[in-house]
Design a protein around this motif. Structure first.
Motif, short mmCIF file in Angstrom:
data_model
loop_
_atom_site.label_atom_id
_atom_site.label_comp_id
_atom_site.label_asym_id
_atom_site.label_seq_id
_atom_site.Cartn_x
_atom_site.Cartn_y
_atom_site.Cartn_z
N LYS A 62 0.90 -0.94 0.03
CA LYS A 62 -0.13 0.38 -0.04
C LYS A 62 1.20 1.04 -0.06
O LYS A 62 2.03 1.33 0.62
CB LYS A 62 -0.73 0.24 1.39
CG LYS A 62 -1.89 0.94 1.40
CD LYS A 62 -2.90 0.90 2.66
CE LYS A 62 -3.76 2.70 2.26
NZ LYS A 62 -3.95 2.44 3.91
N ASN A 63 0.02 2.31 -0.99
CA ASN A 63 1.11 3.50 -0.63
C ASN A 63 1.06 4.29 0.89
O ASN A 63 0.15 4.28 1.19
CB ASN A 63 0.12 4.68 -1.43
CG ASN A 63 -0.09 4.77 -3.03
OD1 ASN A 63 0.97 3.51 -3.45
ND2 ASN A 63 -0.34 5.53 -3.53
N ARG A 64 2.01 4.70 1.47
CA ARG A 64 2.24 5.76 2.42
C ARG A 64 1.21 6.77 2.06
O ARG A 64 1.36 7.61 3.46
CB ARG A 64 3.86 5.50 2.83
CG ARG A 64 4.33 4.35 2.97
CD ARG A 64 5.70 4.13 3.83
NE ARG A 64 4.95 4.42 5.38
CZ ARG A 64 6.00 4.71 5.86
NH1 ARG A 64 7.92 3.82 5.71
NH2 ARG A 64 6.28 5.62 7.19
N LEU A 65 1.43 7.67 1.08
CA LEU A 65 0.92 8.18 0.78
C LEU A 65 -0.06 8.45 -0.38
O LEU A 65 0.69 7.51 -1.60
CB LEU A 65 2.27 9.78 0.70
CG LEU A 65 2.06 11.14 -0.18
CD1 LEU A 65 0.93 12.22 0.74
CD2 LEU A 65 3.14 11.97 -0.33
N HIS A 66 -1.16 9.14 -0.61
CA HIS A 66 -1.87 9.00 -2.04
C HIS A 66 -2.18 10.49 -2.45
O HIS A 66 -2.65 11.46 -1.13
CB HIS A 66 -3.11 7.94 -1.76
CG HIS A 66 -4.12 8.26 -0.71
ND1 HIS A 66 -3.53 7.82 1.04
CD2 HIS A 66 -4.80 9.06 -1.17
CE1 HIS A 66 -5.01 7.98 1.12
NE2 HIS A 66 -5.89 8.91 0.18
N LEU A 67 -3.37 10.09 -3.25
CA LEU A 67 -3.09 12.06 -3.52
C LEU A 67 -5.16 11.68 -3.12
O LEU A 67 -5.56 10.26 -3.19
CB LEU A 67 -3.45 12.35 -4.95
CG LEU A 67 -2.43 12.72 -5.28
CD1 LEU A 67 -1.40 12.61 -7.00
CD2 LEU A 67 -1.10 13.36 -4.98
N ASP A 68 -5.80 12.73 -2.89
CA ASP A 68 -7.24 12.81 -2.75
C ASP A 68 -7.48 13.69 -3.81
O ASP A 68 -7.20 14.84 -4.39
CB ASP A 68 -7.88 13.46 -1.97
CG ASP A 68 -7.57 11.76 0.17
OD1 ASP A 68 -7.54 10.83 -0.77
OD2 ASP A 68 -7.73 12.46 0.82
N LEU A 69 -9.05 13.31 -4.53
CA LEU A 69 -8.84 13.99 -6.01
C LEU A 69 -10.63 14.58 -5.88
O LEU A 69 -11.46 13.57 -5.04
CB LEU A 69 -8.95 13.82 -6.78
CG LEU A 69 -7.15 12.87 -7.35
CD1 LEU A 69 -7.08 12.58 -8.12
CD2 LEU A 69 -6.39 14.22 -7.48
N ARG A 70 -10.89 16.00 -5.76
CA ARG A 70 -12.43 15.96 -5.46
C ARG A 70 -12.97 16.68 -6.71
O ARG A 70 -12.64 18.00 -7.48
CB ARG A 70 -12.94 16.98 -4.51
CG ARG A 70 -14.32 17.59 -4.17
CD ARG A 70 -14.56 18.24 -2.54
NE ARG A 70 -13.98 17.67 -1.51
CZ ARG A 70 -14.94 17.03 -1.08
NH1 ARG A 70 -15.20 16.22 -1.16
NH2 ARG A 70 -13.82 17.09 -0.01
N PRO A 71 -13.73 16.24 -7.48
CA PRO A 71 -14.54 16.18 -8.75
C PRO A 71 -15.97 16.74 -8.50
O PRO A 71 -16.23 17.19 -7.62
CB PRO A 71 -14.47 14.71 -9.58
CG PRO A 71 -15.08 14.04 -8.44
CD PRO A 71 -14.42 13.88 -7.28
#
Length: 115
Positions: A62-71
């Protein structure tokens, strides 16, 4: 003294392919592809950007950092990203209001519910 957030570095197997995938997904522009790295930004003079570096082994775990995108429309955006080559991922999130996807190299990111 001040700090400015310049970019997030993403290790990749193929920096151009992954950087181009994210460029299309986000609608951003390429600002640097001269050194084997591939950098994209929202606009040439806007920060932060994403810099894709080449030479990493395939991702494991699993990633330790990820992006959250709000559409504007979560479900439509999820379908668009899946059509571009993203995949659905279960990281144990359960029944939540966001959708977890992975880019073509397996990096997880979340598509949040619409505002």
């Amino acid at each position: 003294m001040s700090l400015e957030w310049e970019q997030v570095i993403v290790d990749s197997v193929d920096s151009v392919a992954l950087g181009e995938w994210w460029r299309v997904a986000l609608g951003w522009v390429v600002v640097d592809d001269r050194r084997g790295d591939y950098e994209i930004r929202p606009a040439p003079d806007r920060l932060p950007g994403l810099l894709f570096g080449e030479g990493a082994p395939p991702k494991q775990g699993k990633n330790r950092l990820h992006l959250d995108l709000r559409p504007d429309d979560r479900d439509a955006e999820v379908e668009r990203l899946l059509a571009l080559g993203a995949t659905r991922v279960d990281v144990g999130q359960g029944d939540v209001s966001w959708v977890v996807l992975a880019d073509p190299e397996g990096n997880e990111f979340c598509v949040l519910s619409s505002p």
